[in-house]
Design a protein around this motif. Structure first.
Motif, PDB file in Angstrom:
ATOM      1  N   LEU A  48       0.829  -1.205   0.000  1.00 20.01           N
ATOM      2  CA  LEU A  48       0.000   0.000   0.000  1.00 20.01           C
ATOM      3  C   LEU A  48       0.862   1.252   0.000  1.00 20.01           C
ATOM      4  O   LEU A  48       0.547   2.249  -0.668  1.00 20.01           O
ATOM      5  N   ALA A  49       1.981   1.199   0.728  1.00 12.07           N
ATOM      6  CA  ALA A  49       2.883   2.354   0.769  1.00 12.07           C
ATOM      7  C   ALA A  49       3.474   2.624  -0.606  1.00 12.07           C
ATOM      8  O   ALA A  49       3.645   3.792  -1.017  1.00 12.07           O
ATOM      9  N   ALA A  50       3.810   1.580  -1.330  1.00 17.45           N
ATOM     10  CA  ALA A  50       4.378   1.754  -2.674  1.00 17.45           C
ATOM     11  C   ALA A  50       3.357   2.396  -3.605  1.00 17.45           C
ATOM     12  O   ALA A  50       3.711   3.219  -4.465  1.00 17.45           O
ATOM     13  N   ILE A  51       2.088   2.008  -3.455  1.00 23.94           N
ATOM     14  CA  ILE A  51       1.034   2.602  -4.286  1.00 23.94           C
ATOM     15  C   ILE A  51       0.845   4.064  -3.909  1.00 23.94           C
ATOM     16  O   ILE A  51       0.690   4.932  -4.784  1.00 23.94           O
ATOM     17  N   ARG A  52       0.871   4.372  -2.606  1.00 23.73           N
ATOM     18  CA  ARG A  52       0.756   5.768  -2.182  1.00 23.73           C
ATOM     19  C   ARG A  52       1.903   6.590  -2.776  1.00 23.73           C
ATOM     20  O   ARG A  52       1.705   7.713  -3.247  1.00 23.73           O
TER      21      ARG A  52
END
Length: 879
Positions: free
Chosen positions: A872-876
């Motif tokens: 999720l952090a990579a997508i953010r």
């Protein structure tokens, strides 16, 4: 007009009246010449007769031989449709003398047939002779009355024939016909000889020398004659046309093709119609003999022929299979002369129809892939061979179709690169055979067969026999002795051991003598010589020793049961599935049997049960299995089934089983050289255990007999009883209980999935937690434990409805620690964010590779569910 069928009969009748034996056409797949892919001349079936290896009861013969030239050295495939006389399939009329008559009678017979029987005008004919053949020159003058202006001397390239680098050879004399001044071209030997005015119609080969390896030639003690006349060419002459495709046979086939495709037979599509008509003959005759389309060997050549014809059908506008509809026309035209077309009509048509369907799918898919591969190529570019091979190997797109498709754009294919990729694949796939006899070459076995003659087989009547060691081999070389612990091959004068052939494995057992013993591990057969693969356990085996051979009785009994069962299954399959069923191979071992047969669709459970019931009904009759030697024609007239194309001697072994229906010998009657049970009841039981496909139009069944079948039945009963105990039900209720449990499990899984989705949505509340704003875009990201990847899409759709406008990322972590990832982008944000790009960023964090989908919805996965928050952090971060 003289029809093709009339000419064929007229030719053979003429020569039978002149003392020749009328010999049926041999198969298109040669049985006596492994160097040929297909029979390409009338003399092929007589090759061993000309060399003296084989003796026949006649010294004169005539035949109408079916031929194919579409692969290897003789490959006319690419010329078909572009010339008046090239064909992939053609018929060769011929007359042959095996040390009987020679040049004078051969010339007289030919000239009489042409000018008196068929009434061709002499002034339209001329001949060629080999430049040094004064004898032939004189004979043509004497017999035909031709002047030297009508007899042309030519060199070895045109008028000297050789079977190979060594062996029989000799000068030849060709007869030419003048189609008239309106056709361009000159006589043979002239600068215009390549024109179409003067056409060779008959070649007379005078085999009078033996070519030696040192280049010298010795005169043959019995000179012979081999002639060949293409029936299509002589039919054009006799029917007063210049083009072979204007004869009655091709007019009929082209007319049928034109009708099926809805085009004018004389219009722009005529060339394609000619291709279809010619290739229809090749494919139909090859399929009738059991050759089926595949990706290697003869099957690959057949597939090329078929798909070339099918490609031309699409050029004429056909979008559905049409060529299979033409088979009935071919059968009507040629079925009387070649009955295999009639008996195989249904199978031929169905095989063609299935291949057409596959081809049309392949064509569309292949052209699209090819367009993608070459989109950046310009005229003059070369497609690398590896890419072309991938199209062929992975997608079934033949090389010639790739070349045809690129030719219009001026792009060529790296043929050497393609060939190298093909060779590499074959080298990798080729399985090497190893064993005690593996190193012995054909030369060794031919030599032993010539020196010792065939081994006499005694195994039909006994499993024990006395014999004398005639030869020993080790590592493929003859030796004088084999000592203890050595492995090698024993050849004897007579044996009860069956040598592997006809699908039946070889026998094993033992041999012993005075102070010696050896285990016979296998038995093979090479050119009539039985090879016993042994390991010596005691003493030393020597040439000339007397020994006793003992077959493993238990193993042989199981083999016999399985072999007899294949006969019963063969007949039962024909009864249940239809007369098109034909054996395509078998494997008979002591453990089980395997039977391959022609059939175009899977056998249903009901059909399998019916086949098994019929076979076991014959087992229960417990009738004697009758075997007898008969003349091959008598055997076939009695109803014995023979494998088409198999070469049988004057006498054949006929095996009959079951109570006869009508006046036949038995319920199942086949020509077979294998070993069989004494009575059908000895089989015990036939149990079919598997059915599968082994190739286009070929199915396979596997079965057990006797004790093996009984053990399998007992095992299955024990399994059912155990299952019944676990389910607390009677054996007859097991299937119902399992079905009920499966339905219950399905409902439970659905309820659990729904519950997890509600939990993920916030326990079923109307709204989910508010999104966070990243770079002006609303983002919802969440991790859900225990949710399967297949459930992510439904959860994504629900979340989209709730949030209205957002980028949504959901990571589902499964119970085994893996993760599925779904990213959705609402319609108003497409263009600002791509679900595909975002899912790939998240997948990388999960240890996955890539991912895919659409800009509004994409999915991926990874092995490391513990990194869900990092995903999720990579997508953010990308947002």
């Amino acid at each position: 007009m003289t029809s093709v069928n009339d000419l064929r009969s007229s030719f053979t009748n003429y020569f039978t009246r002149n003392g020749h034996e009328a010999v049926a056409s041999s198969p298109l797949v040669p049985r006596n010449d492994p160097t040929l892919m297909f029979t390409n001349a009338g003399m092929v079936q007589f090759k061993n007769t000309f060399t003296g290896i084989e003796k026949r009861p006649y010294s004169r013969a005539t035949s109408a031989q079916k031929c194919v030239r579409a692969g290897g050295k003789h490959n006319d495939l690419d010329n078909v449709g572009f010339t008046a006389r090239h064909h992939t399939f053609f018929e060769m009329l011929g007359n042959f003398s095996f040390g009987d008559y020679f040049k004078e009678e051969a010339i007289e017979l030919a000239w009489t047939l042409l000018t008196k029987e068929w009434d061709l005008p002499k002034e339209k004919l001329m001949v060629t002779v080999y430049q040094d053949d004064d004898e032939a020159m004189a004979l043509w003058k004497k017999i035909a009355g031709l002047g030297e202006d009508r007899i042309v001397r030519l060199g070895a390239k045109s008028n000297f024939w050789q079977m190979g680098d060594t062996g029989p050879c000799g000068p030849c004399s060709e007869i030419f016909y003048d189609h008239g001044e309106h056709v361009w071209g000159g006589p043979p030997g002239s600068p215009e000889e390549d024109g179409d005015r003067w056409i060779e119609i008959w070649n007379l080969v005078f085999m009078q020398y033996e070519q030696q390896g040192d280049g010298s030639r010795d005169s043959l003690p019995r000179p012979s004659i081999d002639t060949g006349m293409g029936i299509e060419r002589i039919a054009a002459v006799m029917q007063g046309v210049h083009d072979n495709y204007d004869i009655d046979l091709f007019k009929s086939l082209i007319g049928a093709a034109a009708s099926a495709t809805g085009v004018d037979p004389k219009g722009e599509g005529n060339r394609s119609l000619r291709v279809i008509a010619d290739h229809l003959r090749s494919m139909s005759f090859l399929i009738a003999e059991g050759v089926l389309p595949s990706n290697e060997g003869r099957g690959y050549v057949l597939r090329r022929i078929m798909r070339r014809a099918m490609r031309h059908a699409t050029l004429l506008g056909a979008s559905e299979p049409v060529i299979h509809k033409l088979v009935s026309t071919l059968v009507r035209e040629m079925g009387q002369a070649y009955p295999e077309l009639r008996s195989g009509e249904a199978m031929i048509a169905e095989t063609v129809r299935l291949e057409e369907g596959r081809f049309l799918k392949t064509l569309g898919r292949g052209l699209q892939i090819l367009a993608d591969e070459t989109k950046d190529m310009n005229e003059g570019a070369v497609l690398d061979g590896g890419s072309a091979f991938k199209l062929y190997d992975t997608y079934g797109f033949p090389l010639d179709l790739t070349q045809d498709a690129l030719r219009l754009r001026g792009i060529t294919v790296d043929q050497p690169g393609f060939d190298a990729a093909m060779a590499a694949q074959k080298a990798e796939a080729r399985a090497s055979w190893s064993g005690a006899g593996g190193a012995a070459t054909d030369t060794v076995w031919f030599g032993l067969a010539d020196k010792l003659g065939p081994t006499e087989f005694l195994g039909y009547e006994t499993e024990t026999a006395e014999a004398e060691i005639k030869a020993l081999l080790k590592d493929g070389v003859e030796v004088a002795a084999l000592a203890a612990d050595e492995e090698g091959i024993v050849v004897v004068n007579q044996t009860p051991f069956y040598g592997e052939s006809g699908g039946q494995v070889g026998d094993s057992g033992a041999l012993h003598g005075d102070g010696l013993a050896a285990d016979v591990q296998d038995t093979q057969k090479f050119h009539g010589v039985f090879a016993h693969m042994v390991k010596v356990s005691e003493g030393t085996l020597k040439v000339g020793q007397p020994i006793t051979l003992v077959v493993d009785h238990t193993r042989r009994s199981s083999i016999r049961s399985n072999h007899s069962a294949t006969h019963l299954l063969h007949e039962a399959l024909r009864i249940v599935l239809g007369d098109h069923v034909a054996q395509k191979g078998s494997m008979v071992s002591p453990d089980r049997l395997r039977f391959d047969f022609v059939h175009t669709k899977p056998v249903t459970e009901q059909e399998m049960a019916e086949v098994e019931d019929i076979a076991n009904a014959i087992v229960l009759q417990n009738t004697p299995v009758e075997t007898r030697l008969m003349g091959v024609d008598e055997a076939k007239e009695s109803g014995a089934r023979a494998l088409f194309g198999e070469k049988y001697g004057d006498e054949v072994r006929v095996v009959a089983m079951g109570e006869p229906t009508g006046n036949g010998l038995g319920w199942s009657v086949e020509l077979c050289g294998g070993t069989h049970v004494r009575r059908t009841g000895d089989i015990g039981l036939v149990s079919i255990v598997a059915e599968s496909a082994v190739g286009a139009g070929v199915r396979r069944i596997e079965a057990l007999t006797g004790t093996a079948a009984r053990h399998r039945g007992n095992t299955n009963v024990a399994i059912v009883n155990s299952a019944a105990g676990l389910l607390r039900s009677g054996g007859h209720e097991v299937l119902e209980r399992i079905a009920a449990l499966q339905e219950q499990l399905k409902r439970s899984e659905k309820a659990l999935s729904d519950a997890k989705q509600k939990l993920a949505m916030g326990g079923g509340s109307e709204k989910t937690e508010g999104p966070e704003i990243i770079n002006g875009i609303a983002f919802v990201g969440r991790v859900v434990e225990g949710l399967q990847p297949k459930d992510l899409r439904g959860l994504m759709d629900q979340t989209k409805k709730q949030v209205g406008s957002a980028v949504i990322a959901i990571v589902g972590v499964t119970d085994d620690g893996k993760a599925g990832l779904a990213v959705g982008v609402t319609e108003d944000l497409i263009g600002k964010a791509s679900a595909v790009d975002l899912v790939r960023a998240g997948s990388a964090a999960l240890g996955g590779q890539g991912g895919g989908g659409r800009p509004d919805m994409a999915q991926a996965g990874g092995p490391n569910g513990s990194k869900a928050e990092e995903a999720l952090a990579a997508i953010r971060a990308l947002l």
